[in-house]
Write a protein that holds these residues in place. Structure first.
Motif, PDB file in Angstrom:
ATOM      1  N   ARG A  44       1.031   7.110   2.462  1.00  0.00           N
ATOM      2  CA  ARG A  44       0.390   8.229   1.762  1.00  0.00           C
ATOM      3  C   ARG A  44       0.437   9.471   2.631  1.00  0.00           C
ATOM      4  O   ARG A  44       0.048   9.423   3.804  1.00  0.00           O
ATOM      5  CB  ARG A  44      -1.054   7.867   1.429  1.00  0.00           C
ATOM      6  CG  ARG A  44      -1.764   8.934   0.598  1.00  0.00           C
ATOM      7  CD  ARG A  44      -3.150   8.471   0.178  1.00  0.00           C
ATOM      8  NE  ARG A  44      -4.138   8.682   1.247  1.00  0.00           N
ATOM      9  CZ  ARG A  44      -5.367   9.165   1.058  1.00  0.00           C
ATOM     10  NH1 ARG A  44      -5.779   9.467  -0.162  1.00  0.00           N
ATOM     11  NH2 ARG A  44      -6.197   9.302   2.072  1.00  0.00           N
ATOM     12  N   THR A  60      -2.609  14.665  -2.223  1.00  0.00           N
ATOM     13  CA  THR A  60      -2.002  13.524  -1.537  1.00  0.00           C
ATOM     14  C   THR A  60      -0.747  13.133  -2.307  1.00  0.00           C
ATOM     15  O   THR A  60      -0.660  13.369  -3.516  1.00  0.00           O
ATOM     16  CB  THR A  60      -2.958  12.313  -1.449  1.00  0.00           C
ATOM     17  OG1 THR A  60      -3.254  11.876  -2.768  1.00  0.00           O
ATOM     18  CG2 THR A  60      -4.247  12.674  -0.728  1.00  0.00           C
ATOM     19  N   THR A  71       4.328  11.851  -6.162  1.00  0.00           N
ATOM     20  CA  THR A  71       5.095  11.011  -5.245  1.00  0.00           C
ATOM     21  C   THR A  71       6.032  11.858  -4.396  1.00  0.00           C
ATOM     22  O   THR A  71       6.407  12.962  -4.779  1.00  0.00           O
ATOM     23  CB  THR A  71       5.916   9.948  -6.017  1.00  0.00           C
ATOM     24  OG1 THR A  71       6.787  10.631  -6.910  1.00  0.00           O
ATOM     25  CG2 THR A  71       5.023   8.999  -6.780  1.00  0.00           C
ATOM     26  N   HIS A  84       0.824  -1.220   0.000  1.00  0.00           N
ATOM     27  CA  HIS A  84       0.000   0.000   0.000  1.00  0.00           C
ATOM     28  C   HIS A  84       0.853   1.263   0.000  1.00  0.00           C
ATOM     29  O   HIS A  84       0.372   2.352  -0.298  1.00  0.00           O
ATOM     30  CB  HIS A  84      -0.927   0.036   1.225  1.00  0.00           C
ATOM     31  CG  HIS A  84      -1.968  -1.037   1.205  1.00  0.00           C
ATOM     32  ND1 HIS A  84      -2.861  -1.218   2.229  1.00  0.00           N
ATOM     33  CD2 HIS A  84      -2.266  -1.992   0.282  1.00  0.00           C
ATOM     34  CE1 HIS A  84      -3.658  -2.240   1.950  1.00  0.00           C
ATOM     35  NE2 HIS A  84      -3.310  -2.729   0.778  1.00  0.00           N
ATOM     36  N   GLN A  89       2.163   9.921  -2.677  1.00  0.00           N
ATOM     37  CA  GLN A  89       2.468   8.530  -2.374  1.00  0.00           C
ATOM     38  C   GLN A  89       3.974   8.383  -2.141  1.00  0.00           C
ATOM     39  O   GLN A  89       4.774   8.958  -2.880  1.00  0.00           O
ATOM     40  CB  GLN A  89       2.014   7.670  -3.560  1.00  0.00           C
ATOM     41  CG  GLN A  89       1.841   6.211  -3.252  1.00  0.00           C
ATOM     42  CD  GLN A  89       0.710   5.925  -2.268  1.00  0.00           C
ATOM     43  OE1 GLN A  89      -0.291   6.633  -2.233  1.00  0.00           O
ATOM     44  NE2 GLN A  89       0.903   4.892  -1.450  1.00  0.00           N
ATOM     45  N   SER A 100       6.670   2.468   1.323  1.00  0.00           N
ATOM     46  CA  SER A 100       6.155   2.191   2.659  1.00  0.00           C
ATOM     47  C   SER A 100       7.210   2.460   3.738  1.00  0.00           C
ATOM     48  O   SER A 100       8.382   2.129   3.573  1.00  0.00           O
ATOM     49  CB  SER A 100       5.682   0.744   2.754  1.00  0.00           C
ATOM     50  OG  SER A 100       6.765  -0.126   2.527  1.00  0.00           O
TER      51      SER A 100
END
Ligand SMILES: [Fe+2]
Length: 482
Positions: free
Chosen positions: A266, A280, A350, A263, A282, A285
């Motif tokens: 975020r 938002t 990102t 996932h 990304q 992780s």
């Protein structure tokens, strides 16, 4: 001492930091060595778990222990100390029945706590302290802070908000947005869960005003957030659960969460003024408990935080792990000081990062009053000496962010807690002042309050208490409390 004896000694010293302190104590004069500056007037108030068992029953996770408030008061170079357990409902009932009652982060059924919590429940607020809505409060991740008297450390009751805002899981790290308002968040769990950011103004009785909210299908465990001049920045780590699972599983709160590296993490950027989600971003992780700071530069946002590659740190904080009672101790990865770049001025979606220092950092703090939400130069934290990786925090670190350099303070068999910066009178430089930390001395089996020069990171003085103080979480210095 042989190598293995040294390790055993370190192990027992660390276990002492997770051993209950039962006595409530008031000491007017601690023995002081060195020179504690006479300008340092006020109190360091700290919070943390200090009792881990009642009768035959033991809590399993460090985060579950009963809250104890500690006060170190400074006046004319002298230091006084007092401590007192927070009289939470679960503390009072557990003492009366001589068994553990209520619920916790990693020990018992969360439904009892999370879903039955009422506005008047006095929860075991063992994480942090703050001054807001005209009160001193102790906080954990329940939505309602607990008021206490900063002089006597007596528990006074819950904060009674005069509003209709509801939620189940909150935040122990609210932000003071200048002197105008306090910002924080909470999540309301349900078939459609909602993440809510709210503001508390200076009015009495205190009211929370919803700033903005968004729906969450899968809930990320979020311990803190950051603010910049115009934005609220939330990082959603892939340590997640479906809120309905929490109702049905019967597991302790944190054991409902699982790591979903696919996932990613975020970043959500919310406008402080109107609460809309601006963008938002990304990222790959990672997990974090603590944001360090955030600020805006050339239309972009920079977010500094203490980052772990994953969430195994939470497993590492079970008490049997921490006390070295397990044969195979999983050493969690130390956390890195990362600066994430959220390219708000471009179309990019990102966020990448750079590492500020190769020192690990946790319980990070800054010159908050002047530099929170602004570009800044210095951060402090606890850290782990790479030469001695078998222990958790065994040094304090001062990071010069612009020069990418670091100073450390360490002493053999000593385990420091969160460093708290206190600004000197008429300070000009960001780091003109002292840093305070409660240190466990594993050799002498007691704790002392350490005072460091914030610029050189050299010791100025220390004040010893006769007993050990279990490792705590967070504290703040309040100039007015004598
Ligand atoms: Fe925290």
């Amino acid at each position: 001492m042989s190598h293995s004896t040294q390790e055993q000694h370190a192990g027992s010293a660390i276990a002492l930091g997770y051993t209950s302190l039962d006595e409530e104590i008031v000491l007017d004069h601690l023995p002081v060595s060195g020179n504690i500056p006479t300008w340092l007037e006020g109190s360091l108030l700290r919070n943390g778990p200090a009792k881990f068992e009642v009768g035959e029953q033991r809590y399993r996770h460090w985060f579950d222990g009963f809250s104890m408030l500690h006060r170190f008061t400074f006046q004319q170079g002298q230091v006084a100390y007092a401590n007192r357990f927070l009289r939470s409902d679960s503390y009072v009932e557990s003492m009366r029945k001589q068994r553990l009652t209520g619920s916790a982060f990693g020990t018992t059924d969360p439904c009892k706590a999370i879903f039955r919590k009422t506005q008047s429940a006095l929860i075991n607020a063992n994480v942090s302290v703050d001054q807001m809505v005209g009160e001193f409060v102790a906080m954990t991740e329940a939505p309602v802070p607990v008021r206490f008297d900063p002089h006597t450390l007596d528990t006074l009751g819950v904060v009674e908000y005069d509003d209709r805002l509801t939620g189940h899981h909150g935040c122990a790290h609210p932000h003071h947005d200048g002197t105008r308002q306090v910002l924080s968040f909470m999540t309301e769990f349900g078939p459609q869960s909602e993440f809510k950011v709210f503001a508390i103004g200076n009015q009495a009785p205190p009211q929370r005003r919803l700033v903005g909210s968004y729906a969450v299908d899968i809930y990320s465990y979020i311990h803190s957030f950051s603010i910049s001049e115009h934005y609220i920045i939330i990082a959603e780590y892939p340590y997640q659960m479906k809120p309905l699972d929490l109702l049905q599983s019967g597991k302790p709160f944190i054991e409902n969460f699982h790591w979903y590296p696919e996932h990613g993490t975020r970043f959500v950027v919310m406008d402080k003024q109107d609460g809309h989600v601006v963008r938002t971003f990304q990222a790959e992780s990672f997990f974090s408990f603590h944001h360090i700071n955030a600020f805006e530069r050339d239309g972009d946002i920079f977010v500094d935080l203490a980052a772990y590659p994953d969430a195994t740190i939470i497993r590492g904080l079970y008490l049997d792990q921490l006390r070295g009672e397990l044969h195979a101790i999983e050493l969690p990865h130390p956390s890195e000081f990362r600066r994430y770049h959220l390219p708000l001025s471009s179309e990019a979606t990102t966020a990448g990062y750079e590492r500020i220092t190769n020192m690990s950092i946790e319980l990070p703090t800054i010159n908050y009053r002047r530099y929170n939400a602004h570009d800044y130069g210095v951060a402090y934290g606890i850290s782990t000496d790479k030469q001695n990786p078998a222990v958790i925090a065994n040094q304090l670190v001062r990071v010069d962010i612009r020069n990418r350099s670091a100073l450390t303070w360490a002493e053999e068999n000593c385990y420091p807690g969160e460093p708290v910066f206190v600004e000197a009178p008429n300070a000009q430089a960001e780091d003109d002042g002292v840093v305070l930390s409660v240190v466990l001395d594993g050799q002498k089996c007691n704790s002392f309050l350490l005072v460091l020069h914030a610029q050189t990171f050299q010791e100025i003085g220390r004040a010893e208490v006769p007993h050990h103080i279990p490792f705590g979480f967070h504290g703040l210095f309040f100039p007015g409390i004598e």
